[in-house]
Design a protein around this motif. Structure first.
Motif, mmCIF file in Angstrom:
data_model
loop_
_atom_site.group_PDB
_atom_site.id
_atom_site.type_symbol
_atom_site.label_atom_id
_atom_site.label_comp_id
_atom_site.label_asym_id
_atom_site.label_seq_id
_atom_site.Cartn_x
_atom_site.Cartn_y
_atom_site.Cartn_z
ATOM 1 N N ASP A 208 32.990 62.046 8.367
ATOM 2 C CA ASP A 208 32.323 61.714 7.105
ATOM 3 C C ASP A 208 33.275 61.527 5.930
ATOM 4 O O ASP A 208 32.867 61.553 4.775
ATOM 5 N N ASN A 209 34.556 61.340 6.207
ATOM 6 C CA ASN A 209 35.489 60.912 5.161
ATOM 7 C C ASN A 209 36.606 60.091 5.809
ATOM 8 O O ASN A 209 36.667 59.958 7.040
ATOM 9 N N ALA A 210 37.463 59.518 5.008
ATOM 10 C CA ALA A 210 38.487 58.603 5.527
ATOM 11 C C ALA A 210 39.414 59.290 6.519
ATOM 12 O O ALA A 210 39.762 58.716 7.566
ATOM 13 N N LYS A 211 39.809 60.505 6.210
ATOM 14 C CA LYS A 211 40.716 61.234 7.101
ATOM 15 C C LYS A 211 40.075 61.451 8.463
ATOM 16 O O LYS A 211 40.694 61.228 9.510
ATOM 17 N N LEU A 212 38.806 61.885 8.460
ATOM 18 C CA LEU A 212 38.138 62.173 9.717
ATOM 19 C C LEU A 212 37.769 60.902 10.484
ATOM 20 O O LEU A 212 37.749 60.894 11.712
ATOM 21 N N ASP A 214 39.637 58.278 10.526
ATOM 22 C CA ASP A 214 40.914 57.920 11.145
ATOM 23 C C ASP A 214 41.181 58.815 12.354
ATOM 24 O O ASP A 214 41.657 58.346 13.398
ATOM 25 N N ARG A 215 40.842 60.104 12.216
ATOM 26 C CA ARG A 215 41.041 61.035 13.333
ATOM 27 C C ARG A 215 40.130 60.665 14.498
ATOM 28 O O ARG A 215 40.552 60.695 15.658
ATOM 29 N N ALA A 216 38.881 60.314 14.204
ATOM 30 C CA ALA A 216 37.943 59.932 15.253
ATOM 31 C C ALA A 216 38.449 58.713 16.011
ATOM 32 O O ALA A 216 38.384 58.644 17.245
ATOM 33 N N ARG A 217 38.962 57.750 15.259
ATOM 34 C CA ARG A 217 39.507 56.534 15.878
ATOM 35 C C ARG A 217 40.664 56.888 16.813
ATOM 36 O O ARG A 217 40.760 56.371 17.930
ATOM 37 N N GLY A 218 41.534 57.780 16.365
ATOM 38 C CA GLY A 218 42.665 58.190 17.188
ATOM 39 C C GLY A 218 42.236 58.935 18.443
ATOM 40 O O GLY A 218 42.820 58.755 19.516
ATOM 41 N N ILE A 219 41.191 59.758 18.315
ATOM 42 C CA ILE A 219 40.691 60.512 19.474
ATOM 43 C C ILE A 219 40.130 59.559 20.520
ATOM 44 O O ILE A 219 40.433 59.665 21.717
ATOM 45 N N VAL A 220 39.309 58.613 20.090
ATOM 46 C CA VAL A 220 38.721 57.649 21.027
ATOM 47 C C VAL A 220 39.827 56.830 21.692
ATOM 48 O O VAL A 220 39.815 56.616 22.917
ATOM 49 N N GLY A 225 42.253 55.404 26.259
ATOM 50 C CA GLY A 225 43.440 54.613 26.582
ATOM 51 C C GLY A 225 43.351 53.192 26.070
ATOM 52 O O GLY A 225 43.675 52.227 26.786
ATOM 53 N N ILE A 226 42.897 53.049 24.812
ATOM 54 C CA ILE A 226 42.697 51.721 24.221
ATOM 55 C C ILE A 226 43.405 51.660 22.880
ATOM 56 O O ILE A 226 43.946 52.653 22.389
ATOM 57 N N SER A 227 43.369 50.480 22.260
ATOM 58 C CA SER A 227 44.007 50.295 20.955
ATOM 59 C C SER A 227 43.128 50.871 19.851
ATOM 60 O O SER A 227 41.929 51.128 20.046
ATOM 61 N N ALA A 228 43.717 51.046 18.677
ATOM 62 C CA ALA A 228 42.965 51.544 17.525
ATOM 63 C C ALA A 228 41.839 50.583 17.152
ATOM 64 O O ALA A 228 40.739 51.002 16.792
ATOM 65 N N ALA A 229 42.108 49.279 17.257
ATOM 66 C CA ALA A 229 41.076 48.280 16.930
ATOM 67 C C ALA A 229 39.904 48.365 17.900
ATOM 68 O O ALA A 229 38.732 48.266 17.498
ATOM 69 N N GLU A 230 40.206 48.548 19.176
ATOM 70 C CA GLU A 230 39.142 48.682 20.171
ATOM 71 C C GLU A 230 38.362 49.978 19.961
ATOM 72 O O GLU A 230 37.138 50.013 20.129
ATOM 73 N N ALA A 231 39.071 51.029 19.574
ATOM 74 C CA ALA A 231 38.408 52.305 19.299
ATOM 75 C C ALA A 231 37.479 52.180 18.102
ATOM 76 O O ALA A 231 36.367 52.721 18.093
ATOM 77 N N GLU A 232 37.927 51.436 17.090
ATOM 78 C CA GLU A 232 37.099 51.212 15.904
ATOM 79 C C GLU A 232 35.819 50.481 16.281
ATOM 80 O O GLU A 232 34.725 50.826 15.814
ATOM 81 N N ALA A 233 35.922 49.493 17.143
ATOM 82 C CA ALA A 233 34.749 48.736 17.574
ATOM 83 C C ALA A 233 33.791 49.620 18.362
ATOM 84 O O ALA A 233 32.563 49.556 18.183
ATOM 85 N N ALA A 234 34.327 50.467 19.219
ATOM 86 C CA ALA A 234 33.486 51.378 20.008
ATOM 87 C C ALA A 234 32.778 52.375 19.112
ATOM 88 O O ALA A 234 31.602 52.691 19.319
ATOM 89 N N LEU A 235 33.479 52.868 18.104
ATOM 90 C CA LEU A 235 32.872 53.806 17.162
ATOM 91 C C LEU A 235 31.752 53.148 16.358
ATOM 92 O O LEU A 235 30.723 53.766 16.088
ATOM 93 N N ARG A 236 31.952 51.889 15.992
ATOM 94 C CA ARG A 236 30.890 51.177 15.270
ATOM 95 C C ARG A 236 29.643 51.065 16.147
ATOM 96 O O ARG A 236 28.529 51.294 15.684
ATOM 97 N N GLU A 237 29.845 50.743 17.407
ATOM 98 C CA GLU A 237 28.705 50.612 18.310
ATOM 99 C C GLU A 237 28.021 51.965 18.525
ATOM 100 O O GLU A 237 26.799 52.026 18.715
ATOM 101 N N ALA A 238 28.816 53.040 18.469
ATOM 102 C CA ALA A 238 28.280 54.383 18.696
ATOM 103 C C ALA A 238 27.791 55.040 17.414
ATOM 104 O O ALA A 238 27.439 56.226 17.426
ATOM 105 N N GLY A 239 27.774 54.308 16.320
ATOM 106 C CA GLY A 239 27.323 54.890 15.057
ATOM 107 C C GLY A 239 28.219 55.998 14.559
ATOM 108 O O GLY A 239 27.756 56.933 13.888
ATOM 109 N N GLY A 240 29.515 55.924 14.892
ATOM 110 C CA GLY A 240 30.479 56.910 14.428
ATOM 111 C C GLY A 240 30.582 58.143 15.305
ATOM 112 O O GLY A 240 31.382 59.029 15.020
ATOM 113 N N GLN A 241 29.800 58.217 16.369
ATOM 114 C CA GLN A 241 29.840 59.376 17.257
ATOM 115 C C GLN A 241 30.967 59.228 18.279
ATOM 116 O O GLN A 241 31.040 58.231 19.004
#
Length: 279
Positions: A208-212, A214-220, A225-241
């Motif tokens: 729920d903030n920029a730091k977290l 970024d952390r969520a993206r890094g965890i995914v 085993g994917i890129s940060a951009a791919e992780a960002e896309a997956a997080l968008r599809e998952a509603g940030g979960q």
């Protein structure tokens, strides 16, 4: 000053050693906390003075770290919670207030109470813990004196024999260090048992903030085993979960399918990933 500094450091070492000695009791209590949380129960932290602040700090971190519902977490401090960083020394002695504070929660049969007191005899905290147990709560008592009222009356007593303070009477030092470590271990092991920790990562955090975010993206990215951009896309599809995003990225499933796999795995991402690999 050097001698006093050495004495302080020695007391901090004793504090951590006391947590190590109590680790079996902490692990057992954490398993029970996880079971209570899964069943829909509440976590109620109780304390007074510096012990109350240690309890409040641990409670306040749970929603962000493990994604726990903050409506099911309560903090009961002697003197009230309006100004928690102004310790009300007189309120510690008010046993009636401790009992009254717990009566406000009604039936506690599904709930857990974590009560912290350095002496194990603080009237407010002991009365609150006793009242909670009478109402059916599972009571964890954390204190530094064996056979103290808080430990004697708890379902899960955790004794932290941290020894004498280098600054006598200041329980925020060795006792406070031991309390913080024990509470952190207790809640983190509960989070692990609930499936909110994977490979040392917070896979159920609230981004729920920029730091977290970024952390969520890094965890995914790391687990899938994917890129940060791919992780960002997956997080968008998952509603940030984070957990569903990992499954979306790793298994090529939809959001609804990811939720289904997690349900089948009791919320544990490691089990869900294993299930995905077997189909």
């Amino acid at each position: 000053m050097p001698l006093f500094a050495d004495a302080l450091l020695a007391s901090y070492r004793r504090a951590i050693e006391s947590v190590a000695a109590a680790s079996s009791d902490i692990r057992s209590a954490a398993l029970r906390l996880a079971a209570i949380w899964r069943a829909g129960g509440r976590l109620i932290y109780v304390g007074a003075g510096s012990s109350g602040l240690a309890a409040a700090e641990d409670a306040a971190e749970l929603p962000g770290t493990f994604g726990l519902d903050d409506n099911r977490i309560a903090i009961v401090l002697a003197g009230g919670t309006a100004e928690p960083f102004r310790i009300n020394a007189f309120a510690e002695d008010d046993a009636a207030a401790g009992e009254q504070a717990m009566s406000a929660f009604g039936d506690l049969a599904r709930d857990a109470v974590i009560a912290v007191s350095a002496s194990g005899s603080t009237p407010f905290t002991v009365a609150a813990a006793t009242g909670a147990r009478h109402r059916g709560a599972f009571v964890i008592g954390i204190a530094h004196r064996p056979d103290s009222p808080l430990l004697s009356g708890a379902d899960a007593p955790i004794l932290l024999e941290s020894g004498e303070e280098a600054l006598r009477g200041s329980t925020r030092l060795a006792a406070g260090t031991a309390q913080k470590a024990a509470l952190g271990m207790l809640s983190s092991l509960m989070g692990f048992e609930l499936g909110h920790v994977h490979q040392g990562l917070m896979v159920n955090l609230k981004a729920d903030n920029a730091k977290l975010r970024d952390r969520a993206r890094g965890i995914v990215a790391m687990i899938a085993g994917i890129s940060a951009a791919e992780a960002e896309a997956a997080l968008r599809e998952a509603g940030g979960q984070v957990k569903p995003a990992i499954l979306i990225a790793r298994g090529g499933v939809s959001m609804s399918e990811a939720v289904g796999w997690l349900a089948a795995a009791d919320g544990r991402i490691d089990h869900a990933l294993h299930l995905l690999r077997t189909v």
